[in-house]
Design a protein around this motif. Sequence first.
Motif, PDB file in Angstrom:
ATOM      1  N   HIS A 158       0.866  -1.186   0.000  1.00 51.58           N
ATOM      2  CA  HIS A 158       0.000   0.000   0.000  1.00 51.58           C
ATOM      3  C   HIS A 158       0.893   1.223   0.000  1.00 51.58           C
ATOM      4  N   LYS A 159       0.802   1.953  -1.052  1.00 46.80           N
ATOM      5  CA  LYS A 159       1.616   3.151  -1.249  1.00 46.80           C
ATOM      6  C   LYS A 159       3.082   2.812  -1.091  1.00 46.80           C
ATOM      7  N   ASP A 160       3.738   3.348  -0.131  1.00 47.94           N
ATOM      8  CA  ASP A 160       5.183   3.124  -0.012  1.00 47.94           C
ATOM      9  C   ASP A 160       5.533   2.109   1.063  1.00 47.94           C
ATOM     10  N   LYS A 161       4.548   1.370   1.451  1.00 46.95           N
ATOM     11  CA  LYS A 161       4.809   0.372   2.489  1.00 46.95           C
ATOM     12  C   LYS A 161       4.400  -1.009   2.002  1.00 46.95           C
ATOM     13  N   LEU A 162       5.124  -1.985   2.515  1.00 50.58           N
ATOM     14  CA  LEU A 162       4.701  -3.392   2.354  1.00 50.58           C
ATOM     15  C   LEU A 162       4.289  -3.856   3.733  1.00 50.58           C
ATOM     16  N   TRP A 163       3.002  -4.124   3.912  1.00 53.27           N
ATOM     17  CA  TRP A 163       2.484  -4.574   5.187  1.00 53.27           C
ATOM     18  C   TRP A 163       2.675  -6.081   5.320  1.00 53.27           C
ATOM     19  N   ILE A 164       3.149  -6.447   6.515  1.00 52.59           N
ATOM     20  CA  ILE A 164       3.511  -7.852   6.742  1.00 52.59           C
ATOM     21  C   ILE A 164       2.714  -8.361   7.926  1.00 52.59           C
ATOM     22  N   GLY A 165       1.862  -9.366   7.646  1.00 53.40           N
ATOM     23  CA  GLY A 165       1.130  -9.987   8.738  1.00 53.40           C
ATOM     24  C   GLY A 165       1.834 -11.277   9.146  1.00 53.40           C
ATOM     25  N   THR A 166       1.835 -11.555  10.438  1.00 52.89           N
ATOM     26  CA  THR A 166       2.506 -12.761  10.913  1.00 52.89           C
ATOM     27  C   THR A 166       1.557 -13.568  11.766  1.00 52.89           C
ATOM     28  N   LYS A 167       1.990 -14.742  12.075  1.00 51.23           N
ATOM     29  CA  LYS A 167       1.256 -15.576  13.011  1.00 51.23           C
ATOM     30  C   LYS A 167       1.941 -15.453  14.346  1.00 51.23           C
ATOM     31  N   ASN A 168       1.193 -14.940  15.292  1.00 47.71           N
ATOM     32  CA  ASN A 168       1.672 -14.818  16.666  1.00 47.71           C
ATOM     33  C   ASN A 168       2.721 -13.738  16.879  1.00 47.71           C
ATOM     34  N   ASN A 169       3.065 -12.994  15.848  1.00 49.54           N
ATOM     35  CA  ASN A 169       4.039 -11.921  16.046  1.00 49.54           C
ATOM     36  C   ASN A 169       3.518 -10.570  15.618  1.00 49.54           C
ATOM     37  N   GLY A 170       2.263 -10.521  15.287  1.00 50.05           N
ATOM     38  CA  GLY A 170       1.654  -9.231  15.021  1.00 50.05           C
ATOM     39  C   GLY A 170       1.880  -8.705  13.626  1.00 50.05           C
ATOM     40  N   LEU A 171       1.790  -7.363  13.511  1.00 45.34           N
ATOM     41  CA  LEU A 171       1.781  -6.689  12.219  1.00 45.34           C
ATOM     42  C   LEU A 171       3.042  -5.844  12.072  1.00 45.34           C
ATOM     43  N   PHE A 172       3.618  -5.906  10.861  1.00 44.86           N
ATOM     44  CA  PHE A 172       4.805  -5.094  10.555  1.00 44.86           C
ATOM     45  C   PHE A 172       4.583  -4.415   9.217  1.00 44.86           C
ATOM     46  N   TYR A 173       5.484  -3.469   8.962  1.00 40.98           N
ATOM     47  CA  TYR A 173       5.523  -2.920   7.610  1.00 40.98           C
ATOM     48  C   TYR A 173       6.959  -2.665   7.239  1.00 40.98           C
ATOM     49  N   LEU A 174       7.195  -2.792   5.931  1.00 42.19           N
ATOM     50  CA  LEU A 174       8.527  -2.575   5.366  1.00 42.19           C
ATOM     51  C   LEU A 174       8.490  -1.269   4.600  1.00 42.19           C
ATOM     52  N   GLN A 175       9.405  -0.394   4.982  1.00 36.78           N
ATOM     53  CA  GLN A 175       9.466   0.888   4.290  1.00 36.78           C
ATOM     54  C   GLN A 175      10.899   1.342   4.256  1.00 36.78           C
ATOM     55  N   ASN A 176      11.342   1.752   3.077  1.00 36.25           N
ATOM     56  CA  ASN A 176      12.715   2.236   2.901  1.00 36.25           C
ATOM     57  C   ASN A 176      13.734   1.229   3.420  1.00 36.25           C
ATOM     58  N   GLY A 177      13.447   0.002   3.251  1.00 34.10           N
ATOM     59  CA  GLY A 177      14.399  -1.024   3.627  1.00 34.10           C
ATOM     60  C   GLY A 177      14.337  -1.414   5.084  1.00 34.10           C
ATOM     61  N   ASN A 178      13.481  -0.790   5.839  1.00 33.21           N
ATOM     62  CA  ASN A 178      13.389  -1.122   7.268  1.00 33.21           C
ATOM     63  C   ASN A 178      12.049  -1.751   7.581  1.00 33.21           C
ATOM     64  N   ILE A 179      12.110  -2.698   8.444  1.00 31.16           N
ATOM     65  CA  ILE A 179      10.865  -3.343   8.893  1.00 31.16           C
ATOM     66  C   ILE A 179      10.536  -2.844  10.289  1.00 31.16           C
ATOM     67  N   THR A 180       9.339  -2.385  10.413  1.00 32.35           N
ATOM     68  CA  THR A 180       8.904  -1.773  11.661  1.00 32.35           C
ATOM     69  C   THR A 180       7.632  -2.449  12.118  1.00 32.35           C
TER      70      THR A 180
END
Lengths: 322, 1047
Positions: B363-385
């Motif tokens: 979505h836009k400039d982020k790659l949203w990452i869903g996990t099992k048991n570790n919650g939600l992250f997003y990748l932006q500018n090479g960093n995962i947050t």
Amino acid sequence: MNKKLILIILLFSIFNQITYSQISPTPFENVESLITFGKEADDTWGDDDHSQVHFFVIPKTETKSVYIRVYDPDISGDLDTKNNTFNTTTSFVIYGGKGAYSIKAARSIDPIPGYDKGKVLYKKIFGSELTYNNKWYTFGPINPKEGEYSEQFNGYIFKMICTGLTGDDGNAYRYSLSYKKDRNIEIENGNVFTYEMSFKLYRNKAQVAHVYPFITKDIKSITVRNFDADNDIFIRLTSIARKLVNSKVSLDGLWSSSTFLIDDKEINSSIDIQLSKKTNSKYSNDMVVCILNQYKETMPLFTIPIGGKPKYLYKVKVKYKF
Amino acid sequence: MKYIILTFLTIVTVVGQSQIYNFKYFNDEEVQSNFIYDIKQDDKDLIYIASSNGLIIFDGIRFNKLTIKDKLLDNFIDKLFFDGNNKVWFAYYNGGFGYIQDEKIVNLDSNKIVLDFSSRLNNEIRISTERKILTYINDTLKDVKKIPTTQIHYFNKEQYIYLDNEQNLYYSDNNNSNLKIFQAVNFLAINKEQNIISLMSNSNLHIIKLDTVGYLTELNKISLEQFKLEVTNIDFFSNFVEISTKNNGFIEYEFDNNFKTYSTKHFRTNNGLISNNIRCTLFDNEGNLWIGSIDHGILMLPNKKISTYKSKYEHQNENINIIEEFDNNIYFGTDNGLKILYKDRFIKEQYIPYAQITELKKHKDKLWIGTKNNGLFYLQNGNITPFFFNVPIQPKTINCIQFEKQSILVATNTGLYIYKYNTNTTQNITTYDGLAHNVIENFIIDSKRTFWFDSPNSPLYSYKDGKFEYHTKNGFTLFDITDIIEIEEKEIWITTSSDGLFVYKGNTFKQYTTEDGLLTNNIFFITKTDSNKIIIGHKNGLSIKTENDTNYNFFNIGQINELEYILNRSSFIANNKKLWIGTANGAILLPIKYLSDKKHIPNLEIFKIVINKKEANLNKEIDLIYGNYFIDFNFKAVLLNKTKSISYQYKLEGFDKNWTTLSYNKTFARYQSLKDGNYNFIVKLFINNTYTGISKNVNVKIHKPYWKQYWFYILVASSIIIIFLIAVYIFNKRSIKLRKILEGKVKERTTEIVIINKDLEKLSEKYLKERNFAELQTQELLESISYAKRIQDVILENSEYDVWAKVFKDNFLIYKPKESVSGDFYWGYKNDDEIYLSIGDCTGHGVPGALISILGISLLSEIIETKHNTNHILDELRTRIINKLGQISPDNTIINRDGMDIAILRLNIKTKIAQCSSANNPVYIVRKRNEKTINNLKVLAENKDLILYSTTPDKQPISAFEKMKDFTVTEFQLQENDNVFLFSDGYIDQFGGKNDKKFLRKNFHNVLLSVYGLPAAEQEKIIWNIMKEWMQGYEQIDDISIIGITI
């Protein structure tokens, strides 16, 4: 001598024979290497035609792919003969198919028209780079059936022509016929031969080089021809019927020859033509040798003497004491 | 935990996962040759392989090797060329060439070394040899010109290019242009359809287009210097250039339609090739890539369009759950974290160690990452947050992420989280708010802003305008949903794990299953391109609905074995060109343009018909004379890759009632003993058990035998009629002739008859006279006989038979002449104490016998006067008979044998001593057993009480006889109550009974035994009644006489 030692030497000799039987030159020949000079080199360097033709025989029963390997094919290393600076290129071309051997010109000692007939299977030009200095370059894989079938040899023949294209240096090299591309594994019942050998003799006078023509029943006489021996060697013939019979030795840049009639005992055996240095020398002696029959046709020189290394059969005179 | 992750340093490690290609290697036993020189395919889809061990033809099932035995001049074939006209040309390595057509080899030359084949027009083949170019047209081979050329290629009739033997490339046309266009050309291949040349020169690959007016344009130039290749060959197929090398495998360049951009694949032993020494390649009609190696035989890369990306290390294989493209990279969400595809390798990003990635959404400039048991992250500018919702409870398991205007909507195991960017607020929708389940496995928001949810153990439900709605279909709820998408902003497509596909449109659901063309009803994912080509994923295959289809017809592509471990919702389409699919065994990449319903339909043909072991000419109709035929129909369709999916059905119309069942490996049909008739052999082609609509047929006609031909019937009928008419004619003619003859004869006979009649009348008169005379004589004769009988009777009466009656009280006489007068007689005489009794049987019966009987009686009466003993009496009687009848001539010849058989008995009344002599006729005595035996008499019969004795007669008659002897005499003692019988042989010799036999002596004995002790009258009655019964229906053959007396 200790019997065990003798046995070890014998075994070692046999092992060497097995390992290096399809390498040219072989220990039987005891020459340092083959040699081909660049096109611009003077004949007196020891190469009369800047071209050398070898034939590789693979038995017709062979079904696996084979490799022809060249040791130190480029012209720049310790083995090669330098003339001022290394500036020489040589080509190695492998021919197969129809005409590779059967055309008469291919068996000529000179590169006459038609000598390069056959299908070009591989071609590689080497220069003065050091890439293959003291290393093997491998042509292949080669399908044995790509050679020209010869009933005489009961196998397929490939022709390798090494030609000095440019420059004036001498490219010293060796050949090997192998099952593997990265090491020398002999081809069972394979062989290598040539009709005119340009080679580099060892510098040490104790080293004796050999060539082995095989005498068939139709051979009545042989003529031993040599070029540019610099009168620096002895050429002697040994066979089952003669021992160390001298042949004429050529001078610098010139040919010389001697003719010998064939004894009946010598038929179906090899003759050992020995070339030994008269003196030790700093520089190697490069020369050319070939053997002709009574029809002035060239005779093949095999890397392995057919029938084994000839030995003179002494005539025993028995004295009785009463 | 997340803070630890935040501070974790990014470490990029090259793990070295790479793409592996599943080459199919045909082992040495199948191909029987390691050294491959060329590969071509003909229009029947057969693959031809040139090798040093023969010419090998592959039909999808078997490798058939042709060698010298099959009329090749040499086994070493090094070049092939298909001329597009049913011929595959071949060249021998050691010189010579020919072609193969319909599996027949035609050799045209045995010496010339062929450098190249080309076709100028469909029926004109150019053969470049070492010294000249030959042309083959209309079955004739001729020299064309002597040009030092190694290759020549015709684009059309006028334009061509050629290589000379110094590796210079020339362009030429019939306008005599001869333009040198390239030097140092090592390898050359052309794409005739597009007029494009690919060539290698000085380590560069050049793509050059030739236009119709002869201008050449270089479309592309690619340097291969870096690879340091030893090129062995170039092949050019469609948009692909395959560069075969020695020691370096082969490199594939796939160009776009303009040949401007390209992608490269390098095939080597480290990604599936069995050898790095490659000689040639071929793309077949099915899109399979064939690779001929220099030293390891032949390989095939099936389904080349499918690439598999796997982990290099076995233990690292894990599920590829989700795939997304972001920032020009393809990201893979796996069970072990996030992976990125860079060229041909995965590089594992250890941003989220050991996290199972369940969702990726860009979505836009982020790659949203869903996990099992570790919650939600997003990748932006090479960093995962990590991302935290501003609510107390953070979701641990993220299942699905959607975006809407200023919101991110996250489906989790704890309900739906809606985060609004503009207000920085989060809403957590749960079951309290109407959700069917807090676990939302999948959801989408359609164009009308309806939320569609999929939760476990819950039917599909939607949410709009504050209301939840549970959706059913025909009363059934939609369970086991695997994926949901919206198509064209009007339809919601829902896939299930066992019920196929449901399309929600206009408030109704419609179900689509295998009956609508789906491969199976078990669906794992659904995805679409921008043009709305819909792709549905199944285990081992795909179902496709094309963009233009409005009828919801699906075609399917089965046997994609790479999809065996397909996962739900794991598909992703990159750039509308590539379909990525996640599986439990790596990621699959499939170019979308290959998902076409234009399937390659194999070519079905009936290629051989063998009739009675001889191959029939397929170019002619099968027209056979009558006979007994074995016919084999050989058929096949070539499907090189999916060989197991081909099957056939066949039927011989006119013979078979039904179609055969599907056969997979059997490619021939055999029929035996076909009779006359018209037959039509039809074979149908099936792929994956579905009829392709392709069939082939051949007609066979077996003529009727001549005897079934209509003309034969007519001929036979005509013949019969003609024969009949001829017969009638002949018969009539004969009849007429015969009639005339008969009429003639009748006249003759009539005349004769008249004459005869007259004679007969005369005869008749004579006859009547004679008859009357005969009757008169007969009458006179009968009267004579009657008178003779009276005389005989008198004589007999006077024969003193009755003396016995006076002496023996009980006696009987049975005297039954055959005729009026009898040949039998009886005689008696008595003197003082002796009584004589005799029965004689004279020769013959009737009158002759009677006359002799009278003579006999007379002579006996005379002889008794002088003779006393019975034997003397008979002697004398014989003598007198002989004399009286003159039976012996003067020369002692017997001239008359008339006489008699006789028995004479003399009994002393006082002593009861009997004396007997007889000529042929014995005398019987019946006595009780307990009485004294008569020793000198023969016992002829006996029972428990009685014995029947017999005298022994002399075997000579009373007449002249050759061995006349004196008669003998027998004396014996009679007793009271003895029964004595004298008889002639008439009783014994009488025919009668059931079996028309004589009565016989033994029966007579039994009769006599049976009547012993009875009164004589009773004896007489019984004896005669027995005879009468015996004789019933039979004529009496002789005179019967029996005397019986009781002593």
